[in-house]
Design a protein around this motif. Structure first.
Motif, short mmCIF file in Angstrom:
data_model
loop_
_atom_site.label_atom_id
_atom_site.label_comp_id
_atom_site.label_asym_id
_atom_site.label_seq_id
_atom_site.Cartn_x
_atom_site.Cartn_y
_atom_site.Cartn_z
N ALA A 1 0.87 -1.18 0.00
CA ALA A 1 0.00 0.00 0.00
C ALA A 1 0.90 1.22 0.00
N VAL A 2 0.62 2.16 -0.90
CA VAL A 2 1.41 3.38 -1.03
C VAL A 2 0.49 4.57 -0.81
N LYS A 3 0.94 5.51 0.03
CA LYS A 3 0.18 6.73 0.28
C LYS A 3 0.94 7.90 -0.33
N GLY B 1 2.16 14.08 -5.33
CA GLY B 1 2.52 12.77 -5.85
C GLY B 1 3.71 12.15 -5.15
N ALA B 2 4.19 12.79 -4.09
CA ALA B 2 5.31 12.24 -3.33
C ALA B 2 4.82 11.13 -2.40
N ASN C 1 -1.64 2.99 -8.80
CA ASN C 1 -3.03 2.99 -8.32
C ASN C 1 -3.28 4.17 -7.38
N ALA C 2 -2.29 4.49 -6.56
CA ALA C 2 -2.42 5.66 -5.69
C ALA C 2 -2.50 6.94 -6.53
N GLY C 3 -1.71 7.00 -7.59
CA GLY C 3 -1.75 8.16 -8.48
C GLY C 3 -3.10 8.32 -9.15
#
Length: 136
Positions: free
Chosen positions: A56-58, A63-64, A92-94
């Motif tokens: 999982a990326v936040k 966009g950092a 997907n985070a983007g």
């Protein structure tokens, strides 16, 4: 009376003052809405996960990466697979960030306005939407 041009039917000084005051009020409201939309976009964050739920990326509004979480399954993965999972989660985070920006802007501005387009495009440049054939 022609409403498309507030200055078209001015008969005297009072009409001119009223038309100018109305124009100024609308301009100030558009500016306030644009500022509110910009501030809302700047406050956004988004989380994306890979399809396997391993990474999982936040992201913040620029966009950092501001957070990453890994499931225990990551330990059993080959490095190249872990890299692919991370990149999928990041993309997907983007896309989530782009959708959040659209929603934040459209809640405050006409989606067709140049300001709305510029705010959304600032994120779309970093996270282009996948081609239609990839979406199906």
């Amino acid at each position: 009376m022609d409403n498309s041009n507030p200055f078209a039917n001015i008969a005297g000084p009072e009409d001119a003052r009223a038309a100018l005051a109305s124009w100024k009020e609308r301009a100030e409201q558009r500016a306030a809405d644009a500022i509110a939309a910009s501030e809302a976009v700047q406050e956004l964050t988004a989380v994306g996960m890979d399809a396997n739920g391993v990474v999982a990326v936040k992201l913040n509004s620029s966009g950092a990466v501001i957070g990453v979480q890994f499931a225990p399954d990551l330990q059993r993965m080959q490095l190249r697979h872990a890299e692919r999972q991370f990149m999928e989660a990041y993309q997907n985070a983007g896309q989530a960030l782009l959708e959040n920006a659209r929603a934040a802007v459209e809640a405050r501005l006409d989606p067709g306005s140049p300001t709305a387009k510029a705010l959304v495009d600032s994120i779309k440049m970093r996270f282009p939407e996948p081609p239609e054939e990839e979406l199906q």
